[in-house]
Design an enzyme around this catalytic site. Structure first.
Site, PDB file in Angstrom:
ATOM      1  CE  LYS A 124       2.671  -3.126   2.452  1.00  0.00           C
ATOM      2  NZ  LYS A 124       3.824  -3.009   1.541  1.00  0.00           N
ATOM      3  CG  ASP A 164       4.661  -0.054   3.744  1.00  0.00           C
ATOM      4  OD1 ASP A 164       5.092  -0.516   2.686  1.00  0.00           O
ATOM      5  OD2 ASP A 164       3.862   0.919   3.765  1.00  0.00           O
TER       6      ASP A 164
END
Ligand code: GLU
Length: 448
Positions: A124, A164
């Site tokens: 991430k 995201d």
């Protein structure tokens, strides 16, 4: 003892990373029965190794705003685990981003990606940059500056970022353009790409649609369905919008949406076309929706009852938290249950607090934790990678059918694992153990 020691250890070693503690604690507590059953996981120090990322990359991002002023942000990419595939996971651009947030998201991603059955490791990244209120040119310059460092760490077989919160088609476009300029390579190095340049049909819809498919599976097992039911949804980004769209397709009535300033309650059902226009095209506040639809109720965040989220106070059969972490606390969970809610399917990452999750599990309603229920997004990212590798693109129906069967499969695996460990309705335990075993066994097989 082993599990408790590890939880203690991360709290001592990383005292400020609250969200990361929370994510690890939720997972490790539910893994305890699997760890007790299979001694090999402790012998191979799997938990010690799984809670520390392979690599944490932190960098400065300098860029120039429209007034000619130099701006400085921090960029992150945490490559968490690559035991079962290249690092894979989104980039978040939001002022709240720090290393603890990225680590919690990366840790969740490892298990989520494992559940999809695709060959995807977990990672991430992101930045504390806030795209809100910035011009397209500013967003472009920021993305280019971010990629000037990120490009050296990523690759179609190394690490494949995606979107995201705060990173959608526009940002992925600018990031990809800069990657290509620097490297002179047209690679499937990012997912969520535009349709004309390697993107997959149904990728924008995937997380929301998948989350509703997951709810359908949970309900089907109990002889229930979403048809004709009132549903509440939080958020108004990509996940919330396509959750609402799929709910309508299945004959349900979604009545809420929210953003950083407040929430709307449209008793007759959210006007999806209007929501898309305001949020996807105009990037405006939900207050604008309420102005156009005077019958709809708009509640400002400052008017929420203290310590609660007004979305979870609206009576519903099923709730879809699709905004952000910790948006649903114990009070909200109590409100939902008191109002008769029978199903919670999480489109966001870690939207429920540990106390709220405990209550959902005790109440035995259908509770689909984020890493299972929202895995549809990254699953279709995996399908985008497969299409890029084969130089083919699949039609919408094929991708959607794949997505549906992946979501069914995640439900079946989580539910079977929960049954194996004697807690049949506990999909937190089921999904955590199912996701964990595949990664842990791969780590053992690949040696230290
Ligand atoms: N950010 C999404 C997630 O939380 C998608 C990641 C991806 O497509 O790689 O799973």
């Amino acid at each position: 003892m082993y599990v408790e020691d590890i939880i203690k250890q991360i709290k001592v070693n990383y005292p400020d990373q609250r969200e990361f503690h929370q994510a690890v604690q939720e997972v490790l507590i539910s893994l305890a029965p699997a760890i007790a059953k299979h001694k090999k996981y402790q012998d191979y120090a799997i938990l010690e190794r799984m809670i520390i990322p392979d690599r944490e990359i932190i960098f400065r991002v300098d860029w120039v705003n429209d007034r000619g002023e130099i701006q400085v942000n921090t960029g992150y990419r945490v490559e968490f685990n690559s035991a079962i595939g290249p690092y894979k996971g989104g980039l978040r651009f939001h002022p709240s981003v720090n290393i603890g947030i990225i680590k919690f998201l990366g840790f969740e991603q490892v298990l989520k990606n494992s559940l999809t059955t695709l060959s995807l490791g977990g990672g991430k990244g992101g930045s504390n940059f806030d795209p809100k209120g910035k011009s397209d040119a500013e967003v472009m310059r920021f993305c280019q500056a971010f990629m000037n460092e990120l490009y050296r760490h990523i690759g179609a077989h190394t690490d494949v970022p995606a979107g995201d919160i705060g990173v959608g088609a526009r940002e992925i476009g600018y990031l990809f353009g800069q990657y290509k300029k620097i490297t002179n390579r047209f690679d499937g190095v990012l997912t969520g790409k535009g349709l004309n340049w390697g993107g997959s049909l149904a990728r924008p819809e995937a997380t929301g649609y998948g989350c509703v498919y997951f709810a359908q599976e949970m309900l089907k097992e109990r002889g229930e369905s979403l048809s004709g039911k009132t549903c509440t949804v939080s958020g108004s980004g990509n996940v919330a919008i396509y959750t609402i769209e799929k709910l309508y397709q299945l004959g349900a009535k979604p009545v809420t949406a929210s953003d950083s300033k407040g929430m709307i309650y449209d008793e007759n059902g959210i006007d999806l076309g209007l929501l898309k226009e305001i949020k996807e095209y105009k990037r405006e506040s939900l207050e604008e929706y309420a102005k156009i639809k005077p019958k709809c109720k708009y509640i400002k965040i400052s008017d929420y009852k203290e310590g609660t989220n007004a979305v979870w106070n609206i009576p519903c059969f099923a709730a879809f938290p699709s905004a952000t972490e910790n948006e649903l606390n114990l009070c909200d969970a109590k409100n939902l249950l008191q109002n008769g809610c029978k199903c919670v399917s999480e489109g966001a990452n870690m939207p429920s607090t540990l106390e709220a999750i405990d209550l959902f599990l005790k109440s035995k309603i259908c509770y689909g934790p984020g890493k299972a229920a929202n895995a549809g997004g990254v699953a279709v990212s995996g399908l985008e990678m497969a299409q890029n590798a084969s130089m083919h693109s699949w039609d919408f129906e094929s991708v959607d059918n794949h997505l549906r069967s992946i979501m069914e499969n995640i439900f079946v695996k989580s539910s079977e694992t929960a049954k194996e460990f004697g807690d049949p309705t506990n999909l937190v335990l089921g999904s955590n153990i199912a996701g964990f075993r595949k990664v842990a066994d791969a780590m053992i097989e690949q040696g230290v």
